[in-house]
Motif scaffolding. Structure first.
Motif, PDB file in Angstrom:
ATOM      1  N   ALA B  28       6.584   2.556  -0.167  1.00  0.00           N
ATOM      2  CA  ALA B  28       5.859   3.652   0.478  1.00  0.00           C
ATOM      3  C   ALA B  28       4.396   3.579   0.051  1.00  0.00           C
ATOM      4  N   ASP B  29       3.557   3.901   1.009  1.00  0.00           N
ATOM      5  CA  ASP B  29       2.113   3.882   0.799  1.00  0.00           C
ATOM      6  C   ASP B  29       1.701   5.023  -0.137  1.00  0.00           C
ATOM      7  N   PHE B  32       0.818   8.207   1.640  1.00  0.00           N
ATOM      8  CA  PHE B  32       1.998   8.871   2.195  1.00  0.00           C
ATOM      9  C   PHE B  32       2.710   9.667   1.106  1.00  0.00           C
ATOM     10  N   GLU B  35       0.571  12.794   0.202  1.00  0.00           N
ATOM     11  CA  GLU B  35       0.655  13.858   1.211  1.00  0.00           C
ATOM     12  C   GLU B  35       2.032  14.511   1.212  1.00  0.00           C
ATOM     13  N   SER B  36       3.063  13.710   0.981  1.00  0.00           N
ATOM     14  CA  SER B  36       4.423  14.261   1.035  1.00  0.00           C
ATOM     15  C   SER B  36       4.713  15.181  -0.143  1.00  0.00           C
TER      16      SER B  36
END
Lengths: 158, 105
Positions: B28-29, B32, B35-36
């Motif tokens: 996963a970036d 990302f 933000e999550s």
């Protein structure tokens, strides 16, 4: 009986957080809205060029097709912010994907051959256009279906 | 069958959120994840470093075209630890009799 370090309520809350994070992961489509119609359109362009039987048109369309598909794929790849584990697809996901591919191929080939038998001009192009419509309508469904299957698999601990 | 093993490192709420995301993905970036789970860059970096030092996470810094991109993935040890921790949480809940949404099939 509870673990010394955590109550049952906080354990349940932690499990809910795990579930929420994994829901979030599969909430949005990884593909932009234009992916399916663009892919279909590229096939229509190539098909029309081949059926024109003009060498120059075929050559240009082949280049346009290759550049178009490469652009579509690379745009999706560069946008990608995570990669779900492929094993989350499972047998059901594999069968769903295979079924979708077979159905669109059957639609395209069946329509193409049927139209060819009627003597209509550009039968393969018309068939590709129909497949483009099917991809535009069915592609988002396929994506959602696969995301749901992967989300369920992740939450089941696979 | 996953052996239930409570993991204090993973159980911290922020790290649990991070590891939960990574458990469902191959990678996963960084943005990302940030933000999550709702963290700042520095806070997320710190949490990922902690997980990396424990051997649970692998961090990769590369480029996509000319743009730098940092991605994280769970190591095999991290996946095992997460699975064991989730199993331990489920055991705690089940023993208490609290109803929890059933797992999907």
């Amino acid at each position: 009986m509870e673990d010394d370090r955590v109550t049952a309520q906080s354990a349940a809350a932690a499990l809910a957080e795990v579930r929420a994070q994994q829901e979030r992961m599969f909430a949005d489509s990884p593909l932009p809205f234009w992916f399916w119609p663009a892919t279909g359109a590229a096939c229509v362009v190539l098909s029309a060029a081949v059926e024109s039987r003009r060498t120059a048109v075929i050559a240009i369309a082949a280049v346009v097709f290759a550049v178009g598909i490469a652009t579509i794929v690379l745009t999706v790849v560069f946008r990608q912010r995570f990669s779900p584990r492929p094993e989350l697809l499972g047998v059901r996901g594999g069968l769903t994907l295979a079924g979708f591919v077979l159905a669109t191929v059957a639609l395209g080939l069946g329509t193409g051959f049927a139209l060819y038998a009627t003597g209509i001009a550009y039968p393969a192009t018309i068939a590709c256009a129909l497949v483009m419509v099917a991809l535009t309508a069915g592609g988002p469904w396929l994506t959602r279906r696969l995301q749901n299957l992967m989300r369920q698999a992740a939450q089941a601990g696979r | 069958m996953t052996r239930a093993k409570f993991d204090d490192l993973i159980h911290a709420p922020t790290r649990l959120a991070i590891v939960s995301l990574l458990a469902a993905s191959e990678w996963a970036d960084f943005r990302f994840i940030r933000e999550s789970v709702g963290l700042s860059d520095s806070a997320l970096s710190k949490q990922l470093s902690t997980l990396e030092e424990a051997g649970y996470v692998e961090i990769d810094k590369g480029f996509v075209g000319k743009r730098p991109r940092t991605t994280a993935r769970l190591s095999p040890a991290g996946r095992t630890a997460f699975a064991g921790h989730v199993a331990a949480l489920r055991e705690i809940v089940e023993r208490s009799g609290i109803s929890f949404p059933a797992q999907p099939a």
